[in-house]
Design a protein around this motif. Sequence first.
Motif, short mmCIF file in Angstrom:
data_model
loop_
_atom_site.label_atom_id
_atom_site.label_comp_id
_atom_site.label_asym_id
_atom_site.label_seq_id
_atom_site.Cartn_x
_atom_site.Cartn_y
_atom_site.Cartn_z
N HIS A 1 0.76 -1.26 0.22
CA HIS A 1 -0.01 -0.03 -0.06
C HIS A 1 0.84 1.26 0.06
CE1 HIS A 1 -3.22 2.88 0.94
NE2 HIS A 1 -2.38 3.36 1.93
N ARG A 2 0.51 2.17 -0.87
CA ARG A 2 1.15 3.34 -0.94
C ARG A 2 0.14 4.39 -0.79
NH1 ARG A 2 6.94 4.04 -0.50
NH2 ARG A 2 7.80 1.92 -1.42
N HIS A 3 0.12 5.55 -0.19
CA HIS A 3 -1.07 6.51 -0.12
C HIS A 3 -1.13 7.35 -1.24
CE1 HIS A 3 2.49 8.80 1.83
NE2 HIS A 3 1.76 9.98 0.92
N TYR A 4 -0.12 7.37 -2.05
CA TYR A 4 -0.29 8.16 -3.52
C TYR A 4 -0.74 7.16 -4.45
CZ TYR A 4 4.36 6.05 -3.98
OH TYR A 4 5.54 5.36 -3.95
N LYS A 5 -1.03 5.86 -4.57
CA LYS A 5 -1.59 5.19 -5.43
C LYS A 5 -2.33 4.08 -4.98
CE LYS A 5 2.29 1.95 -5.87
NZ LYS A 5 1.46 0.79 -5.96
N PRO A 6 -3.34 3.60 -5.75
CA PRO A 6 -4.44 2.41 -5.37
C PRO A 6 -3.39 1.31 -5.21
CG PRO A 6 -5.25 3.59 -7.23
CD PRO A 6 -3.80 3.96 -7.19
N THR A 7 -3.85 0.37 -4.33
CA THR A 7 -3.50 -0.82 -4.00
C THR A 7 -3.61 -1.90 -4.89
OG1 THR A 7 -3.48 -0.57 -1.62
CG2 THR A 7 -2.98 -2.75 -2.33
N MET A 8 -2.72 -2.70 -5.50
CA MET A 8 -3.02 -3.58 -6.57
C MET A 8 -3.78 -4.83 -6.09
SD MET A 8 -0.21 -5.38 -9.22
CE MET A 8 0.33 -3.77 -9.86
N PRO A 9 -4.62 -5.39 -6.74
CA PRO A 9 -5.36 -6.53 -6.21
C PRO A 9 -4.69 -7.63 -6.48
CG PRO A 9 -6.76 -5.40 -7.84
CD PRO A 9 -5.75 -4.60 -7.89
#
Length: 373
Positions: free
Chosen positions: A335-343
Amino acid sequence: MENARTITNPVKGDGGSGARDAARPFVHVLADSSDKLAGICSILEQQFAIAGERLDAEAKLSQVPFAIVIRAELRDVDNIAAIKKRAAKLAKATKRIFLVDHPSHAGVSQAYALGATLVLPGPINKIKLLAALADPAEPASASSSAAPQPDNAVETAATAIASMFTAVTLGEPLDVDGTKEAGRKIADRITEHGLSEWLTTVRRHHEGTYQHCLLVTGIAIDFGLSLGVGRTDLERLYSAAMFHDIGKAQIPLAILDKPGRLDAEERAMIETHPAAGYEFLKDHENISPEILDAVRHHHEYLDGSGYPDALCGESINDVVRILTISDIFAALIEHRHYKPTMPRTEAYNILCGIPGKLEKALVTSFKQVALTR
């Protein structure tokens, strides 16, 4: 203002803190000066109900906040003592964000050792701070529905990783046994509650290199369990995973945490970390040759295109092969707050599409770890 000790910001007309909590998320702010306290509160007051106090004041946190934001000089022993004095109440907050003015590994490590779930180094960035507080840090996949468990294993492991980075940065002795014990606690946690719960908890509470190390360790453990490895091999696996990125302690945070693509010089610096970790660990007792091999070679590929030694084929042992797959998967889903988490499904498909670099049979065996466990 210099004599101010406490700041509160109840919602207008609420008549008390209970109504304040119901109306907006409650954030508690701690700082080592009135100016720092007022500055953080002014950033947050439009979106959150806030209460703040200086670290040198008597602790008055009477209710559990959604988040705690701390801005203090962590090279000051009095500040550290004041934060530790509040440790039991801090631990109950979902988010514990430390704002570290001096972006160094030592400062970041100290913040994590004090219980930080996220550290924002450097000058105060209003956008980043508000994004970190607003972001629930939940992955988008169905696996995120796993119920979180008490975070003792997470905090023990994060503290162990912080201790490792501090040891490298300051040239202090490394607590090898403590790090291995933290890995064992992760193994116990995953054996009891499963991988999905671990991923959910770690991504909620940690960011960056610390999050990555925790994810890799959990994934490698679950992969080992799914393959039926014995107790000794499982210990090698989680120890290697805990230590695998220790060489990153010598790389500037500005490069490690860069949100965009690395340039050639930055990429070259990143690629020094496996050999640097090996050099730091090689003379320590209780670190086996297998663990050292994994630390040095977790970026090697079967086709010889990896680094630092361009190993290929049979030169790469089983622990390294398992750790490499776990490392790549963790990097994709973190998780990075600047991008969506990859499924997880998408991340596994990417793994399957890497030709010639990973052992195909292991990637196939990894499917249930990636998607269902």
